[in-house]
Design a protein around this motif. Structure first.
Motif, mmCIF file in Angstrom:
data_model
loop_
_atom_site.group_PDB
_atom_site.id
_atom_site.type_symbol
_atom_site.label_atom_id
_atom_site.label_comp_id
_atom_site.label_asym_id
_atom_site.label_seq_id
_atom_site.Cartn_x
_atom_site.Cartn_y
_atom_site.Cartn_z
ATOM 1 N N SER A 21 19.163 48.556 78.695
ATOM 2 C CA SER A 21 19.918 48.142 77.504
ATOM 3 C C SER A 21 20.470 49.352 76.769
ATOM 4 O O SER A 21 21.587 49.307 76.232
ATOM 5 N N PHE A 22 19.719 50.458 76.765
ATOM 6 C CA PHE A 22 20.195 51.687 76.128
ATOM 7 C C PHE A 22 21.437 52.211 76.830
ATOM 8 O O PHE A 22 22.420 52.605 76.195
ATOM 9 N N SER A 24 23.631 50.556 78.511
ATOM 10 C CA SER A 24 24.755 49.671 78.191
ATOM 11 C C SER A 24 25.283 49.949 76.786
ATOM 12 O O SER A 24 26.498 50.032 76.562
ATOM 13 N N THR A 25 24.376 50.114 75.826
ATOM 14 C CA THR A 25 24.761 50.372 74.443
ATOM 15 C C THR A 25 25.578 51.648 74.308
ATOM 16 O O THR A 25 26.608 51.681 73.628
ATOM 17 N N LYS A 28 29.145 51.728 76.272
ATOM 18 C CA LYS A 28 30.159 50.825 75.722
ATOM 19 C C LYS A 28 30.778 51.348 74.429
ATOM 20 O O LYS A 28 31.683 50.710 73.863
ATOM 21 N N GLN A 29 30.313 52.492 73.939
ATOM 22 C CA GLN A 29 30.886 53.061 72.731
ATOM 23 C C GLN A 29 32.365 53.372 72.940
ATOM 24 O O GLN A 29 32.747 53.933 73.971
ATOM 25 N N GLU A 99 19.860 49.096 68.088
ATOM 26 C CA GLU A 99 21.166 48.650 68.579
ATOM 27 C C GLU A 99 22.268 49.138 67.654
ATOM 28 O O GLU A 99 22.064 49.287 66.448
ATOM 29 N N LYS A 101 26.765 48.822 67.004
ATOM 30 C CA LYS A 101 28.020 48.187 67.379
ATOM 31 C C LYS A 101 28.807 49.112 68.309
ATOM 32 O O LYS A 101 28.641 50.338 68.278
ATOM 33 N N THR A 102 29.700 48.520 69.094
ATOM 34 C CA THR A 102 30.468 49.320 70.047
ATOM 35 C C THR A 102 31.374 50.345 69.364
ATOM 36 O O THR A 102 31.722 51.368 69.955
ATOM 37 N N TYR A 210 24.644 49.674 62.423
ATOM 38 C CA TYR A 210 23.364 50.132 62.986
ATOM 39 C C TYR A 210 22.289 49.094 62.696
ATOM 40 O O TYR A 210 22.098 48.670 61.561
#
Length: 333
Positions: A21-22, A24-25, A28-29, A99, A101-102, A210
């Motif tokens: 998940s990290f 992906s986070t 995707k920035q 998490e 946001k992108t 955030y």
């Protein structure tokens, strides 16, 4: 246009379950390729390090460092030392299991550059199992720019959440600023306040990108059973704040010093009275050090007289009757 290095420091310890998940986070920035990610593995005992190396293999702007276990503050210090030139650049901090946001990193960068400030502080969302709360800096309704003293006061009084996350700084604000490596809780606060005091102008923003994970599955040090070590760690962080403000007293206001004196003392009293027994030798030594410091702090540092009766009267006036009655128990040798 001159390129500005933008660093993102991320400590991790035993995070193998969050690696996917990290990844992906981060990837995707919206400005992923414009950021230098410094991931510091803090001596993980699981497969975190090997999983990270495999996931980010060949991605040049992701730097994976490893060190002996020393806590989140120690890992952030390690990441800061990796930055070769603190005089030019931007830096932010995120936690491995939170998490974003992108557009989070892009928005941070735009806030600090477009508003021509030295730092920017955004709103953050704390996510619990059954609720969420958005922490807006000083409960503002519109973005506003503050001086370092104004922002420092709000951080001391916790009207701005004094954690590392949701903030961006010019890297030069971190020259000779370090996270306290003793603390497992509250290690952020002294360093963040000092970095802010090194600034001239700070933007406070309503933007929220955030999300702090405070759900029950999160095994963060800030969750779980309250222990003597956690209580003492929190008091120690308050002690570090106080020493830092005293060191900088020529550049801070008397109001900030007095506000911190009151908050530090009230927190000290409330926490020390909750220390449970039996207490380990290490915790006992730390408690004795903090008591000794507190005695000096109360009787000398903020009092304009060496007369103990006048000093006690002043303590009574500032902190109230309940604090005054408990003072003897705290200062007892």
């Amino acid at each position: 246009m001159e390129t500005i290095n933008f660093y993102c420091i991320i400590p991790v310890y035993n995070g193998e379950k969050q690696v996917s998940s990290f990844f992906s986070t981060i990837t995707k920035q919206t400005i992923f390729n414009q950021v230098i990610f410094i991931i510091v593995d803090d001596g993980s005992t699981d497969n975190t390090l090997s999983l990270l190396k495999n996931r980010f293999l060949g991605i040049e702007n992701v730097k994976i460092l490893t060190k002996e276990n020393g806590g989140a503050g120690s890992a952030r210090n390690f990441g800061l030392k990796f930055i070769s030139n603190l005089e030019q650049g931007l830096v932010t901090f995120i936690d491995f299991d939170d998490e974003i946001k992108t557009n989070f990193l892009e928005t941070l960068k735009n806030l600090i550059l477009e508003n021509k400030v030295d730092a920017a502080i955004t709103s953050i969302k704390k996510c619990f199992d059954d609720s969420e709360i958005i922490l807006v800096p000083n409960n503002i309704s519109n973005d506003s720019t503050l001086t370092n003293i104004e922002c420092g006061n709000l951080l001391v009084e916790e009207k701005i959440y004094p954690c590392s996350m949701g903030k961006i700084f010019k890297t030069n604000l971190w020259n000779n600023v370090f996270y306290d490596e003793f603390c497992s809780i509250g290690e952020d606060t002294p360093a963040i306040i000092e970095a802010v005091l090194n600034a001239k102008s700070i933007l406070c923003s309503t933007y929220c990108g955030y999300y702090l994970d405070r759900k029950s599955h999160n095994e963060s040090l800030t969750r779980g059973k309250t222990t003597n070590k956690k209580l003492l760690s929190f008091v120690h962080s308050q002690y570090v704040i106080n020493e830092m403000l005293i060191r900088k007293q020529n550049s801070v206001t008397k109001q900030m010093l007095l506000s911190n004196a009151r908050i530090y003392s009230e927190n000290f009293l409330g926490i020390i009275l909750n220390i449970s027994k039996p207490i380990s030798k290490q915790d006992k030594d730390e408690l004795l050090m903090l008591k000794k410091y507190f005695r000096k702090f109360i009787l000398k540092q903020y009092k304009p007289t060496k007369n103990k009766e006048k000093c006690k009267k002043l303590i009574y006036e500032i902190f109230g009757y309940k604090f005054y009655l408990s003072l003897g128990k705290i200062l007892k040798k």
